[in-house]
Design an enzyme around this catalytic site. Structure first.
Site, PDB file in Angstrom:
ATOM      1  N   ILE A  12       0.748  -1.205  -0.048  1.00 34.84           N
ATOM      2  CA  ILE A  12      -0.030   0.014  -0.085  1.00 34.84           C
ATOM      3  C   ILE A  12       0.741   1.138  -0.066  1.00 34.84           C
ATOM      4  O   ILE A  12       1.708   1.307   0.873  1.00 34.84           O
ATOM      5  CB  ILE A  12      -1.006  -0.112   1.107  1.00 34.84           C
ATOM      6  N   GLY A  13       0.525   1.936  -0.946  1.00 28.33           N
ATOM      7  CA  GLY A  13       1.460   3.454  -1.175  1.00 28.33           C
ATOM      8  C   GLY A  13       0.646   4.482  -0.918  1.00 28.33           C
ATOM      9  O   GLY A  13       0.210   5.332  -1.888  1.00 28.33           O
ATOM     10  N   SER A  56       1.189   6.787   2.643  1.00 30.73           N
ATOM     11  CA  SER A  56       1.856   7.654   3.501  1.00 30.73           C
ATOM     12  C   SER A  56       3.068   8.273   2.695  1.00 30.73           C
ATOM     13  O   SER A  56       3.536   7.439   1.910  1.00 30.73           O
ATOM     14  CB  SER A  56       2.218   6.996   4.921  1.00 30.73           C
ATOM     15  N   THR A 116      -0.678  11.065   9.387  1.00 31.17           N
ATOM     16  CA  THR A 116      -1.859  11.424   9.885  1.00 31.17           C
ATOM     17  C   THR A 116      -2.806  12.490   9.021  1.00 31.17           C
ATOM     18  O   THR A 116      -3.923  12.064   8.945  1.00 31.17           O
ATOM     19  CB  THR A 116      -1.979  11.907  11.248  1.00 31.17           C
ATOM     20  N   GLU A 126     -15.339  -5.379   7.486  1.00 33.83           N
ATOM     21  CA  GLU A 126     -13.690  -5.890   7.757  1.00 33.83           C
ATOM     22  C   GLU A 126     -13.257  -5.117   9.025  1.00 33.83           C
ATOM     23  O   GLU A 126     -12.336  -5.576   9.743  1.00 33.83           O
ATOM     24  CB  GLU A 126     -12.849  -5.387   6.752  1.00 33.83           C
ATOM     25  N   ASN A 151      -4.141   7.058  18.036  1.00 32.40           N
ATOM     26  CA  ASN A 151      -5.040   7.044  18.991  1.00 32.40           C
ATOM     27  C   ASN A 151      -5.282   8.363  19.432  1.00 32.40           C
ATOM     28  O   ASN A 151      -6.721   8.570  20.028  1.00 32.40           O
ATOM     29  CB  ASN A 151      -4.404   6.167  20.335  1.00 32.40           C
TER      30      ASN A 151
END
Lengths: 387, 360
Positions: free
Chosen positions: A126-127, A129, A135, A243, A371
């Site tokens: 997965i590309g 970030s 964030t 999911e 978080n």
């Protein structure tokens, strides 16, 4: 109200357990460790075939996407059971890329990629970030410029886990620099071996190696654009609701507890008689029950086809923070043996699992939405605090 | 798994909430605290409207509900911080009805309001496992019980004592001159006494298992009070931070404030699951001492954290007793200690740490 699982779920759990015990050999576990969850080794390939044959990978997908539309509770039971035994049940290729392709890909793309995914021939990294878009993902800057027949990509991604083991990268790129930043993002698939892609390993605290990927004049053909141009943000944000049922399992934490007690029982029985040690263990059991409550609450809400971002955030925070607290206490109880790694052989407690889980705990707290972001979601969407 | 109330239960909760909000203004609760008395008017209303009978069979004048209905009732009464022996009487009555054969007459009296029965368990040794209060062959009780909630309000005490047949439960007329209640002031500001039994007449109504059930039920129902304190404190805190402005914006817009509140919310959410799971398991007769102890330990730990965070977010406004926040602070901590502290309950769990962790 009825706080117990209906018989069909208990039967299913038994079925999953039987399957696990059939497959859970030292050879499989070794291959899984070596391949870091990428799949593709000889034993894991057969294992995934068997899992496919059971139909458990897609059982909760909607029928129009090729699933059986089973109640998401089945998925929850499977995830929890697999997690307890630390068995693989599909990485992001299966849980994130495949559903997104099924939902947003055109017929040709589905035909081209989905069979390879289900056969285990294709693994996706997965590309998303970038060094300056974590964030705040919508700030991503990797640029795709339109050229004849496709796109030329320039930029850099980080945390492209499994890049070195994968066949493809599921890439988010900027295709528009005007307007709101989230409205100029598109999703594309690029083959990992494409010219211009450089992969640099980034070993992490957990021992797992993630990757940085560089894109220098990388050509991506038109037919690899997924969904509408500049429509990538919706695809990134969307996940199949079911999911989310097992997003923060209790199973692996419970397994840590059971292994700790087993070790104390067999190797340090004097410690297990110590009332202070027993009190700490009792407290762990209490913490486990608190987390289990939030995990099941989230799963049941999803199974009722409701959406509660607050409950999902609670499960995520609780599981990731407990992972740190439990293993931290476990290591304290083990004394210096708690710091030994699996290479220390017999001296190490439970193959060094407490310290390795402790090391891998940070990623679950900051990954998947930090978080801090989750707590703000709870405040706004669960408690109704004004922003 | 079905974690939600039925429609009927939801309706019951809403009805009770509306009724209690209208009938129990906090000024009435303050009066009870100052005058050191229970709210007899509210008690009469709870009896009269049949609310007290909800968890009992209709054959003895009840509403055919069970532990979950008891939970709804206790939760709503506790959200008003009302000074009534709701947990004590329900603990005694449910124990009598389910574990003490031949007690349906007294349970009927409780439901029609002519009897108020409260448990008397702890003694000087502060232990749920051993009691020394003695019952002679003719049923005369001699000894002392401590921390007896609402002892002086009650018409009868359900006393754990040791007779010739071994440990068991004894029903005592509290108006017998041989029963002396000495009030003891507590943090929770609800009536409590040390009780001396100087040869008070009693009848043995339950055996050793009934005495154990009494503790299990009392512990579980007290968890409902803790849950209510947590929810009330949280809701009031959220409402306050939404309107209180500093630096030109509501407190709720500050992340530090949001994150404290989120932690309160997580405690409230996991506690709700654990409490109603315990009640449902009691109803289905599958609850274990360990399960109830884990639940009580968890809530006894969580409540002080939650209510004190509520104070932190209220600042000085929550510190003055004109504000209603303190009710849930003091009742919450008092209830955290009642029917087994976190430490006492963890000790029960500690006895079985070798058992596998429950994770599904």
């Amino acid at each position: 109200m009825e706080f117990c699982w209906q018989p069909e779920y208990l039967t299913f759990r038994d079925e999953v357990e039987t399957f696990i015990h059939e497959w859970r050999t030292p050879e499989l576990l070794k291959e899984q460790r070596e391949r870091e969850g990428a799949g593709g080794g000889p034993i894991l390939t057969r294992y995934y075939e068997a899992l496919q044959e059971k139909g458990w990978m897609k059982m909760c997908w909607p029928p129009d996407l090729g699933g059986e539309g089973r109640n998401p509770i089945y998925r929850f039971i499977m995830v929890e059971t697999m997690e307890y035994w630390q068995m693989p049940y599909g990485n992001l290729t299966y849980t994130s890329v495949a559903p997104a392709l099924a939902l947003h890909g055109n017929d040709e793309q589905k035909k081209r990629f989905l069979p390879g995914i289900w056969d285990g021939d294709y693994t996706f990294a997965i590309g998303y970030s970038e060094p300056n878009a974590g964030t705040d993902l919508a700030a991503l800057r990797t640029r795709a410029e339109k050229v004849d027949g496709g796109w030329i990509v320039q930029g850099q991604k980080i945390w492209t886990s499994l890049a070195a083991q994968s066949t493809h990268i599921w890439l988010a790129v900027r295709t528009d620099t005007e307007g709101p930043k989230h409205a100029g993002i598109s999703l594309m698939i690029v083959e990992t071996k494409t010219e211009g892609i450089t992969i640099r390993p980034l070993p992490t605290l957990s021992g797992f190696v993630t990757y940085e990927t560089f894109y220098d004049n990388v050509f991506i053909p038109d037919e690899n654009l997924i969904g509408p141009l500049n429509g990538g943000w919706n695809i990134i944000m969307h996940a199949l609701n079911h999911e989310r049922v097992g997003l923060s399992p209790t199973g692996n934490l419970a397994r840590n507890y059971d292994l700790l007690v087993d070790h104390l029982k067999n190797k340090a029985p004097e410690k297990l008689k110590d009332p202070v040690v027993r009190n700490r263990l009792a407290e762990m059991k209490m913490q486990l029950q608190r987390h289990r409550a939030l995990a099941i609450r989230n799963a049941i809400t999803i199974a009722q086809d409701d959406v509660s971002p607050g409950q999902a955030s609670m499960a995520k925070i609780s599981g990731s923070e407990l992972r740190y607290r439990m293993t931290n206490t476990a290591m304290d109880l083990l004394g210096r043996a708690g710091a030994l790694t699996d290479e220390a052989g017999d001296l190490a407690a439970s193959d060094g699992r407490q310290q390795s889980t402790w090391r891998s705990s940070p990623i679950l707290r900051f990954g998947g939405g930090t978080n801090e972001v989750q707590r703000s979601i709870i405040a706004a969407r669960h408690l109704g605090m004004s922003r | 798994m079905d974690l939600d109330y039925t429609e009927t239960q939801e309706l019951l909760r809403d009805t009770l909430r509306g009724f209690l909000e209208a009938e129990v203004p906090f000024s009435q609760v303050r009066e009870c605290e100052i005058e050191k008395r229970s709210d007899d008017k509210l008690w009469a209303q709870l009896v009269e409207h049949g609310y007290l009978g909800l968890p009992f069979p209709s054959t003895i004048g009840g509403g055919d509900g069970g532990f979950v209905e008891a939970g709804i009732l206790i939760e709503e009464v506790s959200r008003r911080a009302a000074v009534v022996p709701i947990v004590e009487v329900l603990t005694a009555a449910i124990t009598l009805q389910r574990h003490c054969p031949g007690s349906s007459e007294v349970v009927g009296d409780i439901l029609n309001g002519s009897a108020i029965v409260v448990p008397a368990v702890l003694e000087a040794n502060d232990s749920f496992d051993s009691f020394e209060l003695a019952a002679s062959a003719d049923g005369a009780l001699r000894g002392e019980k401590r921390f007896v909630d609402y002892a002086a309000v009650a018409t009868h005490h359900l006393v754990s004592a040791v007779g010739a047949e071994g440990p068991g439960l004894y029903l005592v007329d509290a108006r017998d001159p041989a029963v002396k209640c000495e009030p003891i002031p507590t943090l929770g500001r609800t009536p409590q006494s040390v009780v001396r039994y100087d040869g008070a007449a009693s009848i043995r109504v339950g055996e050793r298992d009934a005495a154990a059930a009494l503790v299990q039920i009392g512990r579980a129902l007290t968890c409902v009070q803790l849950l209510a304190c947590m929810d009330a404190s949280l809701e009031q805190t959220v409402a306050y931070t939404n309107v209180r402005e500093q630096f030109g914006r509501p407190l709720s817009t500050f992340q530090a404030v949001q994150h404290h509140a989120a932690d309160m919310g997580m405690h409230a959410e996991s506690s709700r699951f654990l409490v109603y799971e315990a009640l449902d398991c009691l109803e289905r007769d599958v609850a274990t001492d360990e399960q109830i102890a884990v639940t009580k330990a968890s809530l006894s730990r969580a409540v002080p954290d939650v209510v004190m965070t509520g104070h932190q977010l209220h600042g000085g406004q929550g510190y003055i007793e004109e504000n209603d926040l303190y009710f849930f602070t003091i009742r919450g901590k008092d209830r955290a200690l009642a029917w087994g502290t976190a430490e006492e309950c963890l000790e029960i769990v500690a006895a079985n740490v070798e058992d596998k962790a429950q994770w599904l």
